[in-house]
Design a protein around this motif. Structure first.
Motif, short mmCIF file in Angstrom:
data_model
loop_
_atom_site.label_atom_id
_atom_site.label_comp_id
_atom_site.label_asym_id
_atom_site.label_seq_id
_atom_site.Cartn_x
_atom_site.Cartn_y
_atom_site.Cartn_z
N LEU A 114 2.97 -23.90 -12.44
CA LEU A 114 3.52 -22.53 -12.48
C LEU A 114 4.21 -22.27 -13.82
O LEU A 114 4.07 -21.20 -14.41
N ALA A 115 4.95 -23.26 -14.30
CA ALA A 115 5.72 -23.07 -15.53
C ALA A 115 4.81 -22.94 -16.75
O ALA A 115 5.13 -22.22 -17.70
N SER A 116 3.67 -23.62 -16.71
CA SER A 116 2.76 -23.54 -17.86
C SER A 116 1.87 -22.31 -17.78
O SER A 116 1.25 -21.92 -18.77
N GLY A 117 1.80 -21.70 -16.60
CA GLY A 117 0.90 -20.56 -16.43
C GLY A 117 -0.50 -20.98 -16.01
O GLY A 117 -1.38 -20.14 -15.89
N ARG A 118 -0.70 -22.31 -15.79
CA ARG A 118 -2.03 -22.71 -15.29
C ARG A 118 -2.28 -22.05 -13.94
O ARG A 118 -3.39 -21.75 -13.57
N LYS A 119 -1.17 -21.84 -13.20
CA LYS A 119 -1.27 -21.11 -11.93
C LYS A 119 -0.20 -20.04 -11.91
O LYS A 119 0.91 -20.26 -12.40
#
Ligand SMILES: Cc1cc2nc3c(=O)[nH]c(=O)nc-3n(C[C@H](O)[C@H](O)[C@H](O)COP(=O)(O)OP(=O)(O)OC[C@H]3O[C@@H](n4cnc5c(N)ncnc54)[C@H](O)[C@@H]3O)c2cc1C
Length: 381
Positions: A114-119
């Motif tokens: 979530l933090a990386s934006g992968r999801k």
């Protein structure tokens, strides 16, 4: 009393101003008219650390304080309200619920993606039949051995059709009211979790909003976020923080509209003079600027209170109420300053006005904020 941002906060603001000027403002009109979710730009915000803004570094986040996060939402909202809403709902609803109440196992499993934006994260409280009165939700989670089976539906869920992680509130003990609701986390693609219709909206057109449907969605005990039956009380705490981000988004939208209107008023001539020379126009700017300045002070104060561990629920509700209504009044003035062009999609004023309206509705309507503020006053809190 210190009214200055830290050097790090100023650097974050400047970095986002550059990003928004290059990557957001030029595309906002197209996103608005096509309704296309700007997945690539959202992913780039992930790369800049904005999708894990307040997540500690050990879970892959940026470890920002609330003031910095509010600053980020404001800057993005200046360029595009929809993108600001994506960032705000992802961080303040889904990620924040997991971060504040999730088990270590849940945090390790979900936060890095979530933090990386992968999801992207979505958070489901509202249902077709329950909004302000969220306690009357009908989605149920029933025990089956040590597992839970969830049935029901959610309405107006931001990132509903594009999320990879869902936090879902469901009734687990009907008799217990506020102490009978539990939060569960589920990944996209889980059997029994499907996306219903996507909603076409007045504004925030490129923010994804959808219905969710749960048909025998089965999860294990490890999917409970927080404690069984603590979900409603956790939600109220989560929403208090979320209100700071909607206040910040409101300021961004209001200030973005004001900047556009200022540029136009300096250029547009009538009766042989720039319309900025007319006192009627000047007064609109004076009122807009003053109200948005007040909104900024209220919003950053609420954020600073949260950062220092002091009570902030009342201040967050006041900031959200005032900032969203100031943004609405300000964007209506911006449309007026643009005259006939303000009523067309040739200029962005009408988009800001449509986007601002959501801030008076989402994460608790203005009426609900007034109820919270008055209730706290009367109870002497
Ligand atoms: C674009 C968008 C994105 C959203 N994203 C999410 C999301 O990600 N997750 C999520 O869970 N929800 C989300 N929501 C839902 C949002 O939080 C609700 O729409 C909001 O809380 C209002 O609920 P409602 O729409 O059911 O309106 P209602 O509660 O039916 O209210 C209708 C009207 O009655 C007023 N009213 C209700 N009760 C009272 C009262 N006691 N006193 C005075 N007036 C009252 C309201 O203020 C409003 O004016 C989103 C909504 C929108 C439009």
């Amino acid at each position: 009393m210190e009214f200055a941002f830290s050097p790090e906060q100023e650097a974050l603001r400047d970095m986002l101003r550059t990003f928004v000027a290059k990557e957001v403002r030029p595309k906002a009109h197209t996103w608005d008219t096509t309704g296309e979710f700007p997945g690539e730009t959202v992913a780039r915000l992930g790369g800049l650390g904005i999708l894990g803004a307040m997540v500690p570094e050990e879970y892959g986040g940026s470890g920002m304080d609330t003031v910095s996060y509010a600053l980020a939402v404001e800057e993005i909202g200046k360029g595009d309200g929809s993108l600001g809403l994506t960032v705000a709902s992802h961080n303040s609803l889904c990620v924040s619920h997991i971060l504040s109440f999730g088990s270590e196992e849940i945090k390790r499993r979900y936060l890095p993606d979530l933090a990386s934006g992968r999801k992207l994260g979505a958070w489901g409280l509202t249902e077709p039949g329950s909004g302000s009165d969220s306690l009357s939700m009908r989605t149920r989670a029933e025990r089956k051995g040590d597992r839970w089976v969830i049935n029901g539906s959610k309405m107006f869920i931001t990132q509903g059709s594009v999320a990879g992680v869902y936090v879902i509130l469901a009734v687990t003990d009907k008799e217990k009211g506020k102490d009978g609701i539990t939060a569960f986390v589920a990944p996209s693609g889980a059997k029994g979790l499907s996306v219903g219709r996507k909603l076409h909206k007045l504004g925030m057109c490129s923010s994804d909003t959808a219905e969710l449907v749960f048909e025998d969605l089965e999860v294990g005990p490890e999917a409970v976020v927080g404690r069984v039956n603590s979900g409603f009380r956790d939600t109220m705490k989560n929403l208090a923080g979320g209100r700071i981000s909607i206040a910040a988004l409101s300021m961004g939208i209001g200030l973005g509209a004001m900047q556009e209107a200022l540029a136009y008023a300096r250029e547009r001539t009538q009766f042989g003079r720039p319309i900025a020379d007319f006192q009627a126009i000047q007064w609109m700017f004076a009122e807009m600027a003053t109200e948005l300045e007040a909104a900024e002070l209220m919003t950053f104060r609420a954020a600073a209170l949260k950062d220092s561990g002091r009570p902030y629920v009342q201040e967050a509700a006041m900031a959200k109420l005032f900032a969203s209504e100031a943004a609405m009044r300000g964007t209506i003035k911006a449309v007026q300053i643009f005259g006939g062009y303000g009523y067309t999609q040739e200029y962005p004023a009408e988009r800001y006005m449509r986007d601002a309206k959501l801030c008076e509705i989402g994460e608790g309507t203005s009426e609900v904020q007034r109820i919270i503020i008055a209730r706290n006053l009367i109870r002497g809190r």
